[in-house]
Design a protein around this motif. Sequence first.
Motif, PDB file in Angstrom:
ATOM      1  N   THR A  21      10.912   4.100  -1.243  1.00 57.64           N
ATOM      2  CA  THR A  21      10.835   3.723   0.175  1.00 57.64           C
ATOM      3  C   THR A  21      12.237   3.558   0.754  1.00 57.64           C
ATOM      4  OG1 THR A  21       8.778   2.589  -0.336  1.00 57.64           O
ATOM      5  CG2 THR A  21       9.769   2.075   1.785  1.00 57.64           C
ATOM      6  N   ARG A  22      13.096   2.898  -0.018  1.00 62.30           N
ATOM      7  CA  ARG A  22      14.486   2.705   0.421  1.00 62.30           C
ATOM      8  C   ARG A  22      15.150   4.058   0.668  1.00 62.30           C
ATOM      9  NH1 ARG A  22      16.289  -1.622  -3.549  1.00 62.30           N
ATOM     10  NH2 ARG A  22      15.494  -3.246  -2.199  1.00 62.30           N
ATOM     11  N   ALA A  23      14.978   4.969  -0.280  1.00 62.48           N
ATOM     12  CA  ALA A  23      15.613   6.294  -0.173  1.00 62.48           C
ATOM     13  C   ALA A  23      15.041   7.060   1.016  1.00 62.48           C
ATOM     14  CB  ALA A  23      15.391   7.082  -1.467  1.00 62.48           C
ATOM     15  N   ALA A  24      13.745   6.886   1.282  1.00 61.55           N
ATOM     16  CA  ALA A  24      13.108   7.645   2.369  1.00 61.55           C
ATOM     17  C   ALA A  24      13.650   7.200   3.736  1.00 61.55           C
ATOM     18  CB  ALA A  24      11.595   7.454   2.323  1.00 61.55           C
ATOM     19  N   TYR A  25      13.868   5.889   3.920  1.00 58.87           N
ATOM     20  CA  TYR A  25      14.451   5.434   5.189  1.00 58.87           C
ATOM     21  C   TYR A  25      15.889   5.929   5.315  1.00 58.87           C
ATOM     22  CZ  TYR A  25      10.560   2.282   6.356  1.00 58.87           C
ATOM     23  OH  TYR A  25       9.335   1.773   6.702  1.00 58.87           O
ATOM     24  N   ALA A  26      16.628   5.870   4.204  1.00 63.85           N
ATOM     25  CA  ALA A  26      18.030   6.315   4.249  1.00 63.85           C
ATOM     26  C   ALA A  26      18.084   7.794   4.636  1.00 63.85           C
ATOM     27  CB  ALA A  26      18.697   6.087   2.894  1.00 63.85           C
TER      28      ALA A  26
ATOM     29  N   ALA B  94       1.925  11.464  11.897  1.00 64.44           N
ATOM     30  CA  ALA B  94       1.476  12.088  13.150  1.00 64.44           C
ATOM     31  C   ALA B  94       0.692  11.088  13.994  1.00 64.44           C
ATOM     32  CB  ALA B  94       0.620  13.313  12.840  1.00 64.44           C
ATOM     33  N   SER B  95      -0.251  10.359  13.383  1.00 63.32           N
ATOM     34  CA  SER B  95      -1.097   9.480  14.210  1.00 63.32           C
ATOM     35  C   SER B  95      -0.308   8.272  14.719  1.00 63.32           C
ATOM     36  CB  SER B  95      -2.357   9.047  13.465  1.00 63.32           C
ATOM     37  OG  SER B  95      -2.044   8.096  12.503  1.00 63.32           O
ATOM     38  N   LEU B  96       0.720   7.848  13.974  1.00 65.62           N
ATOM     39  CA  LEU B  96       1.549   6.741  14.476  1.00 65.62           C
ATOM     40  C   LEU B  96       2.340   7.162  15.715  1.00 65.62           C
ATOM     41  CD1 LEU B  96       2.782   5.098  11.148  1.00 65.62           C
ATOM     42  CD2 LEU B  96       1.093   4.202  12.761  1.00 65.62           C
TER      43      LEU B  96
ATOM     44  N   ALA C  48       0.855  -1.188   0.000  1.00 66.96           N
ATOM     45  CA  ALA C  48       0.000   0.000   0.000  1.00 66.96           C
ATOM     46  C   ALA C  48       0.889   1.237   0.000  1.00 66.96           C
ATOM     47  CB  ALA C  48      -0.895   0.010   1.234  1.00 66.96           C
ATOM     48  N   GLU C  49       0.600   2.126  -0.919  1.00 64.14           N
ATOM     49  CA  GLU C  49       1.416   3.347  -1.001  1.00 64.14           C
ATOM     50  C   GLU C  49       1.311   4.163   0.278  1.00 64.14           C
ATOM     51  OE1 GLU C  49       0.703   5.480  -4.618  1.00 64.14           O
ATOM     52  OE2 GLU C  49       1.242   3.727  -5.844  1.00 64.14           O
ATOM     53  N   THR C  50       0.138   4.151   0.914  1.00 64.06           N
ATOM     54  CA  THR C  50      -0.035   4.978   2.116  1.00 64.06           C
ATOM     55  C   THR C  50       0.890   4.503   3.239  1.00 64.06           C
ATOM     56  OG1 THR C  50      -1.812   3.572   2.924  1.00 64.06           O
ATOM     57  CG2 THR C  50      -2.468   5.447   1.592  1.00 64.06           C
ATOM     58  N   ILE C  51       1.098   3.193   3.318  1.00 61.30           N
ATOM     59  CA  ILE C  51       1.987   2.648   4.360  1.00 61.30           C
ATOM     60  C   ILE C  51       3.444   2.761   3.905  1.00 61.30           C
ATOM     61  CG2 ILE C  51       2.611   0.513   5.590  1.00 61.30           C
ATOM     62  CD1 ILE C  51      -0.391  -0.100   5.766  1.00 61.30           C
ATOM     63  N   ASN C  52       3.692   2.524   2.619  1.00 63.96           N
ATOM     64  CA  ASN C  52       5.059   2.661   2.111  1.00 63.96           C
ATOM     65  C   ASN C  52       5.591   4.089   2.311  1.00 63.96           C
ATOM     66  OD1 ASN C  52       4.969   0.010   1.369  1.00 63.96           O
ATOM     67  ND2 ASN C  52       4.687   0.384  -0.820  1.00 63.96           N
TER      68      ASN C  52
ATOM     69  N   ALA D  24       7.929   8.320   6.796  1.00 64.61           N
ATOM     70  CA  ALA D  24       7.616   9.697   7.238  1.00 64.61           C
ATOM     71  C   ALA D  24       7.572   9.758   8.768  1.00 64.61           C
ATOM     72  CB  ALA D  24       6.285  10.159   6.647  1.00 64.61           C
ATOM     73  N   PHE D  25       7.044   8.698   9.392  1.00 64.06           N
ATOM     74  CA  PHE D  25       7.007   8.634  10.861  1.00 64.06           C
ATOM     75  C   PHE D  25       8.436   8.706  11.422  1.00 64.06           C
ATOM     76  CE2 PHE D  25       7.776   5.640  14.360  1.00 64.06           C
ATOM     77  CZ  PHE D  25       7.022   6.211  15.373  1.00 64.06           C
ATOM     78  N   PHE D  26       9.357   7.932  10.822  1.00 58.16           N
ATOM     79  CA  PHE D  26      10.744   7.924  11.315  1.00 58.16           C
ATOM     80  C   PHE D  26      11.437   9.256  11.003  1.00 58.16           C
ATOM     81  CE2 PHE D  26       9.913   3.395  11.476  1.00 58.16           C
ATOM     82  CZ  PHE D  26      10.526   3.031  12.664  1.00 58.16           C
ATOM     83  N   ALA D  27      11.153   9.827   9.835  1.00 63.81           N
ATOM     84  CA  ALA D  27      11.801  11.093   9.453  1.00 63.81           C
ATOM     85  C   ALA D  27      11.402  12.204  10.422  1.00 63.81           C
ATOM     86  CB  ALA D  27      11.409  11.480   8.023  1.00 63.81           C
TER      87      ALA D  27
END
Length: 378
Positions: A236-241, A325-327, A199-203, A208-211
């Motif tokens: 997704t990989r780039a976003a975690y990095a 935010a909600s997480l 799911a794109e919303t979770i991906n 975003a939660f970690f960032a």
Amino acid sequence: MVIYFAGGGTGGHVYPNVAVAERLGPMLAERGKALRAVYAVSDRAVDARVCEAEGLEAVALPARPAATRPDRALRFAAAFRRARAVAARRVAADRPAALLATGGFVSGPAVAAARRAGVPTALITLDAVAGRAARWLARGCDARFLAVAGAGLPEAKTVGYPLRSASLAAGRDPGEARAGYGLNPRHPTLLVFAGSSGAETINRGSPAFFADRARDPRLRGWQVLHLTGGKLLAETRAAYAAAGVAAAVRGYEPAMGRAWAAADLALTRCGAGGVAEARANAVPCVFLPYPWHRDGHQERNAGPLVAAGGAVVTPDRVAPAANAASLGDTLLPLLENPARRAAMRAALRAMPATDAATALAAWLLGRAGGGPPADGRG
Ligand SMILES: CC(=O)N[C@H]1[C@@H](OP(=O)(O)OP(=O)(O)OC[C@H]2O[C@@H](n3ccc(=O)[nH]c3=O)[C@H](O)[C@@H]2O)O[C@H](CO)[C@@H](O)[C@@H]1O
């Protein structure tokens, strides 16, 4: 002995059939017979991928999901007839001894073809709510089973959810599982995935939660195993990095038991399969139900785990910033509290176990005339 297994459109409809075939094979072998399992699936790429990865003999039916809009009803009916004709030709050639359906839009034409040929049929309803299609299908089957009691088919027998061995963590070492993904074997690990399709919303929401909390000491040491379902892999990989989080990002894990073994906590949808696996593997979860279903079956699937104290449910707010935010209110308190996670794990372990795969395999065996084991045991 030929047995037909119908169900497709998502992995969640194929894997339970694999679980039943896994049990039925040895039961037949004890009786000196070999199982030929034939899977009636959809002609979608997702089913082709699962069947290829599992090495399944598949019949792809050109069925389409039921239409709610009147202008699409004719197209649905035409696809149903085409799919039933394909199934009927294969049933006539293979002469299966019985058929088990797990629902999904390919089950209808497959069951219809089997019934016309006099083949005994059974349906297992996987979700906690039997939808309109499942209720219609149930009427045409010789036997009805439920994975979750109270799903809305009063005459059906509740047996639980059939789990294949590849989706179980049992016997796997968590450290080895983490190392297998290139993660630190000793660090706590969050498993993130959204059913079989992603799911794109979770991906987007999880990175975003970690960032948003890049320097938060409560997240120190946490690493992520994220299965994207093939969607947005590079992004997704780039976003975690960019968020500075150690993450193994994969498209699809064919043996989910490895991923469950690596996990201390999971952030996931509450499809029937994901919920059953979380419970069987005793992994505490934050569930984000698919936000566009009208019948609320994903929330209901999660209900027993939430009631037992092993999981929490929070709405998927779709926008990554809103999910991040909600997480903060749902995921963060679990990440920072090992005692609470341990209590949730214990609550999941205390839930009663079921063996649906054996119950369904026994039904198939009985209806297919499997006979007693060759060594004379009852
Ligand atoms: C969006 C949607 O309509 N989803 C429905 C679909 O879910 P869907 O098939 O996506 O989800 P389920 O949770 O039922 O099953 C997913 C299966 O895929 C496996 N898996 C997942 C990721 C991966 O990398 N590898 C892997 O093997 C999981 O281990 C699990 O066995 O059918 C379910 C069963 O009717 C419903 O409850 C869901 O609501």
